[in-house]
Write a protein that holds these residues in place. Structure first.
Motif, PDB file in Angstrom:
ATOM      1  N   ARG A  50       0.868  -1.187   0.000  1.00  0.00           N
ATOM      2  CA  ARG A  50       0.000   0.000   0.000  1.00  0.00           C
ATOM      3  C   ARG A  50       0.901   1.232   0.000  1.00  0.00           C
ATOM      4  N   LEU A  85       0.966  -5.258   4.236  1.00  0.00           N
ATOM      5  CA  LEU A  85      -0.098  -5.709   5.142  1.00  0.00           C
ATOM      6  C   LEU A  85       0.229  -7.107   5.637  1.00  0.00           C
ATOM      7  N   ALA A 133      -4.426   3.725   2.210  1.00  0.00           N
ATOM      8  CA  ALA A 133      -5.437   2.876   2.844  1.00  0.00           C
ATOM      9  C   ALA A 133      -6.700   2.766   2.014  1.00  0.00           C
ATOM     10  N   GLY A 176      -3.235 -10.140   9.229  1.00  0.00           N
ATOM     11  CA  GLY A 176      -4.395  -9.545   9.893  1.00  0.00           C
ATOM     12  C   GLY A 176      -4.786  -8.187   9.336  1.00  0.00           C
ATOM     13  N   GLY A 177      -4.191  -7.811   8.194  1.00  0.00           N
ATOM     14  CA  GLY A 177      -4.537  -6.524   7.597  1.00  0.00           C
ATOM     15  C   GLY A 177      -3.905  -5.355   8.329  1.00  0.00           C
ATOM     16  N   ARG A 178      -2.851  -5.640   9.103  1.00  0.00           N
ATOM     17  CA  ARG A 178      -2.165  -4.572   9.841  1.00  0.00           C
ATOM     18  C   ARG A 178      -0.926  -4.121   9.072  1.00  0.00           C
ATOM     19  N   ALA A 179      -0.544  -2.892   9.312  1.00  0.00           N
ATOM     20  CA  ALA A 179       0.604  -2.332   8.590  1.00  0.00           C
ATOM     21  C   ALA A 179       1.899  -2.976   9.078  1.00  0.00           C
ATOM     22  N   ARG A 198      -0.561  -1.649  13.137  1.00  0.00           N
ATOM     23  CA  ARG A 198      -1.907  -1.105  13.303  1.00  0.00           C
ATOM     24  C   ARG A 198      -2.703  -1.249  12.006  1.00  0.00           C
ATOM     25  N   VAL A 199      -4.005  -1.365  12.154  1.00  0.00           N
ATOM     26  CA  VAL A 199      -4.882  -1.285  10.993  1.00  0.00           C
ATOM     27  C   VAL A 199      -5.005   0.207  10.658  1.00  0.00           C
ATOM     28  N   ILE A 200      -4.729   0.531   9.405  1.00  0.00           N
ATOM     29  CA  ILE A 200      -4.684   1.963   9.048  1.00  0.00           C
ATOM     30  C   ILE A 200      -6.101   2.454   8.753  1.00  0.00           C
ATOM     31  N   ASP A 201      -6.693   3.088   9.752  1.00  0.00           N
ATOM     32  CA  ASP A 201      -8.030   3.663   9.571  1.00  0.00           C
ATOM     33  C   ASP A 201      -7.958   5.168   9.827  1.00  0.00           C
TER      34      ASP A 201
END
Lengths: 293, 769
Positions: A180, A204, A284, A207-210, A237-240
Motif C-alpha cells: 500500500r 499488510l 489505505a 491480519g490486515g495490519r501495517a 496497526r490497521v490503518i483507519d
C-alpha cells in the motif's frame, strides 16, 4: 546572467570521466541534463574550471526491472520513467512521484543521477531514495562502492560523494504487488519545488495490519527524512481514519521546519501533517474528503 | 486590382494580422537586432539599498581583455541628467527625479553604478565582478512609517514623504457624525509588477556625421522618450530616431524612460560602435518599474437600510527610491477610484506618496484601480454583512443609475479636473454578471464546507477611465504600388493594433485590410505621437486613424479629379478606386503611378484631439473553493462583465480580458516582490517571483458588452485592455471572505498565498487588524 568562461569536455567512457575528475581535483563539475547546474552557472553561484559532459556515456540510462527490484542508470531522465509502462506496476510509487517533478521541458532533460547529486532538499527523487532504502551505486578512482540511500544525502546540496566520484545507478528494492502506498505533494504551482510532500508505503500482514511502514517527508530545510515516530505508530496497526489522524498529529510534531519567503515554519509543519494524512488515506484506500451531508 | 467589400469589419473577430509573423517565428525583437561590430553592455547595479559611494575601483576590470569602456558617473556630463516625469509632473516631485546613474548615493538595490561595454555580455559580466566598490551603508527606509528613523533618501528635503494631498466633496465630517453605521479598515496590496515575457533591451547605433542616433527597442512612448533624450544629450529631436521592433509584452512597464535609455546611447557614442544591452531576468526584477504597493485606511458611513452616505480614505503609495516617469499615478489613481461606481455624496480622500529604498514604482495595467477596487469592495462586503444586507442588494442600492449620468465625483487630485462618469448602465452590467455566475443559485453553497473545501462567491463592481488625450496622430501614405501605409503614433505592445487599425481604416475607405500596412516602427514617420497607455490606443489612436482615412479619401478624390478632369462633386471613392457618376474610374495604383516625381507620395495627416477620458465599467464575480488544510484557493469559475462601448474586434477584446484576468489573479495569489529589513530584494528570479502559468487558472469567462457608446470619440469605444484586471483582487477577496465566513476570516492584504489563507483560518488572532 551569462556563464563565466569555462572549459568543456565530453569523455567517451566512465574511466575517462573518473580520470578527469581525479585530474581536476574537485574543480570539475559533471553535467548531464544541466537543469540545475546551468542556472547556477548563469547566476555565477558556481565557477568550475571545466564541465565534464557525461550525457552520452554508454550504458547509464537503462531501466532494469528484476526480481531484486528496479535499477535506474544515473542518466535516466524523468521522461524515461514517466513513459516506462512496466514501472507503473514494478514501482508505482516512483512513477507517481516523478509526475510532480518540474515541467515537460525539464523532465525531458533532467536525470535521476543529477537530481540526487544536486540533492535539493525540496526535490522528489532524493526523498524517494531515502524513503525506499534505495542503494546508490557510485564509481570513483577506487572503483565501485554502494552507499545506502539513507546515508547518501548529508544535507542541503551536500552528499557523501567524493570529488573523484560519480553516481552510476540507483537500485530500488523489490516492490511487492500488494504494497500500500501514497504520495502527496504541495507546491505553489504545478511543477514548482515542493513546500511539503509525504512518501508513504507499508505492507499488510495476515491480519490486515501495517508491516514495515516507511514514512518520508519533504519539508525539512536540510533534506528529506523518514519520521520514525510515525512509522512506530503505524507498525502493527490497521490503518483507519483514527490512526491516520494520529499519524498526522505526530508527523506534524516530529517535523523540523524553518521559515523561507514563501513558507512560514508553522504553516509548513501543518502542511507536512496534511500531506502525511492524505498520502496515508490514499494508501489505505480511504476517501479523502467526506462528502457533505 | 479587384476589390469588393461590403460587410463592415469593425465589430468582427478578424484573425490577428500580426499573428502569422509571430507564429511562424518571424517576429523581430530587440535582441534580434544585430549590427556589424556591435558590442555588449552589462550594468553594475548597487547591491546596497541605501548608502554613500566611497570609491569605485576600475583598474582590474579595465585590464581585462575585450573590455572597451566602463562608464561611471564621473564620465557623464554634469549635472547628471535626471529622468523627467511624463505624467502627473507635480512640483512636489522635483527633488525625487532619478539621475541616470548613481553618483554620491545609492538608493535602491539595482540602481546603476557603472556600465561595462565589452566584446560579449559574458565578458562584461566578468568585468563587473572585478569592479571594486566601497559603499558606506545608511539606514534603509522600507516601512510605511518612512520618517520615523530620521534617515532620509534625499537629505535636502528632510522627509521621505514626497507628496500629500487632500480632496473632499460634500460634507464628509457631517456624514460620519450622523451616520447610523460606520466601519474603518486598513488594506494593503503587495508590491508586484508586470514581468513581461521579454525583458527590456536597447541597441544604440550612432552616425557621427550627423550626429544621428538610431535607438532600437523603443516602446509605449517613443516620442516622449525622444524628446527627453534629445534634451539630455543637447541634440535636436530630429537627430534621434527611436525604433520600435516587436515586443514580448508591455503592460505599462516597458517603454518608459529608464536610466539605460540614456546610458546605452551614451556608451555607444563613447566607444564609437553599436552597443546592445539586453536586460536579464534578475536585472529586470530589480531595475524595471515595480508597481502596486499601495495601502489604504478606508472608512464607510451608511444608513441602516444600506445607503452609503460617506467614504473616507487615506491612501499611501510606496514609490520606491525615485519618482520615475509615471509620477504619482499609482497612488493618485488609487485615491481617484476609491469611490467607484457608487453614489456617495460625501467623500474625503488623502493621498501620500512615500519614498523608500526600493526599486521605483511605475504604472502596471490598471494602476491604482486594482488596489482601490480591492479596498472599497472588501469594505462593502464587510459593511453589508454587518448590516445584514445581501452583498448584491447592497450594491444595487448604491450603484449609480443611468438617469444620474453624467455623474461628477468632483476633483480627486490637485492636478486633475473634475472626474465625470460619462455613459453607461451600471445596473445592467451588474445584473448580467450575477446571472452569469448564478448568484441566486450559488446562495446554496455560500460559505459551506463541501468535499472538504469552503466554497464562496464574491462580486465586485468597478468604473475606470481610459483614453487619455490630448491627441494622437496618423499619416496615410499612398505607396507607388497602390498600398496604403498608415503611420501611427500609437505603439504596438501586443494589443493587436495592426489588425484593429486596419479594420477601422478598411471600413472607412471600403478597401480590404490587405491594402494597408501599419507603420509604427520609427519616430521618423510622424512629428509626434503620444503612444500606448491608459487604454488609449483604439480610443484616441483609432480615432486618429479614422480621421486620417477620411482625409485620405478626400485627397484621393482630389487627385483623381485632376486626373479624370471631373469636378470633385461627381466623384466617389468605391472599392479601392475613384469612380465618376458617368462611369469613369481610376484605381489607387493608377493614382499612385500618375504622381510626378517632384510631388512625392500622396500623403495626408490625421489627428484626433480629446480632453476627456472614457469611463468603462462592469462587474466581476468569482467562485472559489478554499482548502482549509493547505490554504489553497481554487478558482472554480470567474466571470468578467465589462461595457467597452464598442468592440472593434471582439476576439481581441476577449483575449485582452482573459489575459488581464490571469495577470490579475497572479497579483491576487502569486506575484510578490519581497524585500527584507535591509531592503534587499529576495525575489530576483522566477524561482522566487511566482507568476501564473497557462495551467493555473483555466476557468475564466469574459463578457464584453456594448451597452452605451462613449461620447468622447467617433468610434464610441471605451478602454478594453485594463478592465479585465481592475476588480480581480476585489472579487476574489470577497469570494474568499464569503467562503471563510464561518471562521470570520477577512482578507485585507494580498497575496492570498496558501500560507496567508491558512493563517487566516488557523491563526485568527495573528491576522486580525
Amino acid at each position: 546572467m551569462k556563464l563565466p568562461d569555462l572549459d568543456y569536455i565530453r569523455p567517451g567512457t566512465l574511466q575517462e570521466t573518473i580520470d578527469l575528475l581525479v585530474a581536476y581535483e574537485g574543480e570539475a563539475k559533471l553535467v548531464a541534463g544541466g537543469q540545475s547546474l546551468m542556472p547556477m552557472l548563469a547566476f555565477r553561484l558556481l565557477a568550475p574550471k571545466i564541465l565534464i559532459d557525461i550525457s552520452r556515456l554508454p550504458g547509464l540510462n537503462a531501466i532494469d526491472i528484476g526480481p531484486d527490484g528496479v535499477r535506474l542508470g544515473a542518466l535516466t531522465t524523468w521522461r524515461d520513467i514517466e513513459r516506462h509502462a512496466a514501472l507503473k506496476t514494478a514501482h508505482p510509487l516512483l512513477a507517481a512521484a516523478i509526475a510532480h517533478v518540474a515541467h515537460y521541458q525539464i523532465r525531458n532533460r533532467g536525470t535521476v543521477g543529477g537530481s540526487l547529486a544536486h540533492s535539493d532538499p525540496a526535490s522528489e527523487f532524493p526523498a524517494l531514495v531515502t524513503t525506499c532504502d534505495a542503494d546508490v551505486v557510485v564509481h570513483g578512482a577506487g572503483g565501485e562502492r554502494v552507499v545506502k540511500g539513507s546515508e547518501f544525502v548529508l544535507g542541503a546540496m551536500t552528499t557523501s560523494l567524493e570529488p573523484d566520484e560519480m553516481i552510476t545507478g540507483i537500485r530500488f528494492p523489490a516492490w511487492p504487488a500488494a504494497r500500500r502506498w501514497g504520495f502527496e505533494e504541495f507546491a505553489r504551482r504545478r511543477g514548482d519545488f515542493a513546500m511539503a510532500a509525504a512518501v508513504v508505503f507499508y505492507d499488510l500482514d495476515a491480519g490486515g495490519r501495517a508491516a514495515d511502514p516507511h514514512i518520508g517527508i519533504i519539508g525539512e530545510p536540510e533534506r528529506a527524512v523518514r519520521l520514525a515516530a510515525v512509522e512506530d505508530l503505524l507498525t502493527g496497526r490497521v490503518i483507519d481514519r483514527d490512526v491516520i489522524a494520529e499519524a498526522r498529529a505526530i508527523g506534524e510534531q516530529a517535523a523540523q521546519t524553518s521559515d523561507d519567503i514563501h513558507t512560514p515554519a508553522k504553516y509548513r509543519k501543518a502542511l507536512i501533517g496534511t500531506m502525511i494524512e492524505r498520502a496515508l488515506m490514499t494508501a489505505a484506500g480511504l476517501e479523502l474528503r467526506p462528502v457533505a451531508a | 486590382m479587384t476589390i469588393v467589400q461590403n460587410t463592415p469589419l469593425v465589430g468582427t473577430s478578424l484573425e490577428r494580422l500580426e499573428d502569422e509573423r509571430f507564429l511562424s517565428g518571424r517576429g523581430q525583437y530587440v535582441a534580434d537586432v544585430r549590427k556589424a561590430g556591435m558590442l555588449h553592455a552589462a550594468i553594475l547595479r548597487s547591491s546596497v539599498a541605501h548608502g554613500r559611494i566611497v570609491r569605485i575601483g576600475l583598474d582590474a576590470a579595465r585590464a581585462l581583455p575585450g573590455i572597451h569602456a566602463i562608464v561611471t558617473a564621473a564620465d557623464i556630463p554634469q549635472p547628471i541628467p535626471r529622468i523627467p516625469l511624463r505624467l502627473v509632473p507635480l512640483p512636489e516631485f522635483a527633488p525625487y527625479h532619478q539621475p541616470v546613474i548613481a553618483s554620491a548615493k545609492v538608493r535602491y538595490v539595482g540602481e546603476p553604478i557603472a556600465v561595462v561595454v565589452a566584446d560579449s555580455r559574458a565578458l562584461a559580466e566578468d568585468a563587473i565582478d572585478l569592479i571594486e566598490i566601497e559603499i558606506d551603508n545608511l539606514p534603509p527606509i522600507g516601512d510605511r512609517d518612512v520618517d520615523a528613523s530620521g534617515s532620509f533618501l534625499f537629505e535636502e528635503t528632510g522627509t521621505n514623504i514626497a507628496l500629500r494631498y487632500h480632496t473632499a466633496s460634500g460634507d464628509p465630517d457631517g456624514a460620519f457624525a450622523t451616520a447610523d453605521y460606520t466601519r474603518r479598515e486598513t488594506f494593503q496590496i503587495q508590491r508586484h509588477t508586470a514581468a513581461p515575457m521579454e525583458t527590456r533591451g536597447l541597441m544604440a547605433q550612432w552616425d557621427e556625421s550627423g550626429p544621428t542616433l538610431k535607438l532600437y527597442g523603443a516602446a509605449k512612448v517613443p516620442y516622449f522618450n525622444r524628446r527627453a533624450l534629445a534634451a539630455m544629450m543637447n541634440l535636436p529631436e530630429t537627430s534621434l530616431e527611436l525604433i520600435e521592433v516587436d515586443v514580448g509584452g508591455g503592460f505599462g512597464v516597458r517603454g518608459e524612460f529608464y536610466p539605460e535609455d540614456y546610458l546605452i546611447p551614451f556608451a555607444a557614442r563613447l566607444v564609437g560602435k553599436p552597443v546592445s544591452w539586453i536586460e536579464d531576468r534578475r536585472e529586470h526584477l530589480m531595475a524595471t518599474n515595480h508597481s502596486r504597493d499601495v495601502g489604504a485606511t478606508v472608512e464607510i458611513a451608511c444608513t441602516k437600510d444600506g445607503t452609503i452616505t460617506g467614504l473616507r480614505g487615506e491612501v499611501f503609495g510606496d514609490m520606491g527610491a525615485y519618482i520615475r516617469t509615471n509620477g504619482g499615478v499609482v497612488p493618485t489613481a488609487a485615491g481617484m477610484f476609491l469611490q467607484g461606481p457608487y453614489r456617495i455624496a460625501n467623500v474625503d480622500i488623502t493621498v501620500l506618496a512615500l519614498m523608500t529604498n526600493k526599486t521605483p514604482v511605475g504604472t502596471y495595467r490598471g494602476p491604482g484601480r486594482f488596489e482601490a477596487n480591492f479596498f472599497r469592495e472588501r469594505l462593502l462586503d464587510m459593511a453589508a454583512a454587518d448590516l445584514g444586507i445581501d452583498p448584491a442588494e447592497f450594491r444595487r442600492i448604491n450603484l449609480i443609475r443611468e438617469d444620474e449620468l453624467p455623474y461628477s465625483i468632483g476633483k480627486r487630485a490637485p492636478h486633475l479636473p473634475d472626474a465625470v462618469y460619462d455613459t453607461g448602465d451600471y445596473h445592467a452590467a451588474f445584473e448580467r454578471c450575477l446571472t452569469e455566475i448564478d448568484w441566486t443559485g450559488k446562495a446554496a453553497v455560500q460559505g459551506r464546507l463541501i468535499d472538504g473545501r469552503y466554497h464562496g462567491v464574491g462580486i465586485a463592481s468597478f468604473v475606470e477611465s481610459g483614453g487619455a488625450g490630448p491627441k494622437e496622430t496618423s499619416r496615410f501614405v499612398l505607396e507607388k504600388d497602390g498600398m496604403v501605409t498608415i503611420a501611427v503614433g500609437s505603439s504596438m505592445l501586443g494589443q493587436g493594433l495592426e489588425t484593429t487599425f486596419s479594420q477601422i481604416a478598411s471600413d472607412a475607405l471600403n478597401i480590404p485590410v490587405s491594402a494597408f500596412r501599419i507603420d509604427h516602427g520609427s519616430t521618423a514617420r510622424l512629428a509626434d505621437g503620444l503612444g500606448s497607455y491608459h487604454g488609449r490606443s483604439i480610443i484616441v489612436g483609432g480615432s486618429a486613424v479614422l480621421d486620417g482615412a477620411e482625409k485620405f479619401r478626400t485627397a484621393v478624390i482630389e487627385a483623381a479629379a485632376n486626373l479624370l478632369g471631373r469636378p470633385n462633386a461627381e466623384l466617389r471613392f468605391e472599392n479601392g478606386a475613384v469612380v465618376s457618376d458617368a462611369g469613369a474610374s481610376i484605381s489607387l495604383s493608377q493614382i499612385a503611378a500618375s504622381r510626378r516625381p517632384d510631388d512625392g507620395l500622396l500623403s495626408v495627416d490625421g489627428i484626433f484631439l480629446v480632453n476627456k477620458p472614457t469611463y468603462s465599467y462592469g462587474t466581476h464575480a468569482a467562485y472559489v473553493a478554499v482548502d482549509p488544510d493547505t490554504g489553497r484557493v481554487e478558482v472554480l469559475d470567474y466571470v468578467a462583465v465589462e461595457d467597452v462601448g464598442r468592440a472593434i474586434n471582439p476576439m481581441i477584446v476577449s483575449g485582452q480580458a482573459i489575459g488581464a484576468l490571469v495577470q490579475g489573479l497572479g497579483g491576487v495569489f502569486l506575484d510578490h516582490l519581497i524585500y527584507d529589513e535591509q531592503c534587499q530584494l529576495l525575489t530576483a528570479s522566477f524561482a522566487d517571483y511566482l507568476m501564473p502559468t497557462a495551467t493555473d487558472f483555466p476557468s475564466l469567462r469574459s463578457v464584453a458588452l456594448e451597452l452605451r457608446l462613449s461620447p468622447t470619440n467617433p468610434l464610441g469605444a471605451k478602454s478594453a485592455g485594463e478592465g479585465g484586471m481592475v476588480p480581480v483582487a476585489a472579487a476574489v477577496g470577497n469570494a474568499v471572505g464569503a467562503a471563510l465566513q464561518s471562521c470570520g476570516a477577512q482578507p485585507r492584504t494580498l497575496p492570498l498565498s496558501p500560507s496567508k489563507v491558512w493563517s487566516l483560518i488557523h491563526e485568527p488572532a495573528a491576522t486580525a487588524p
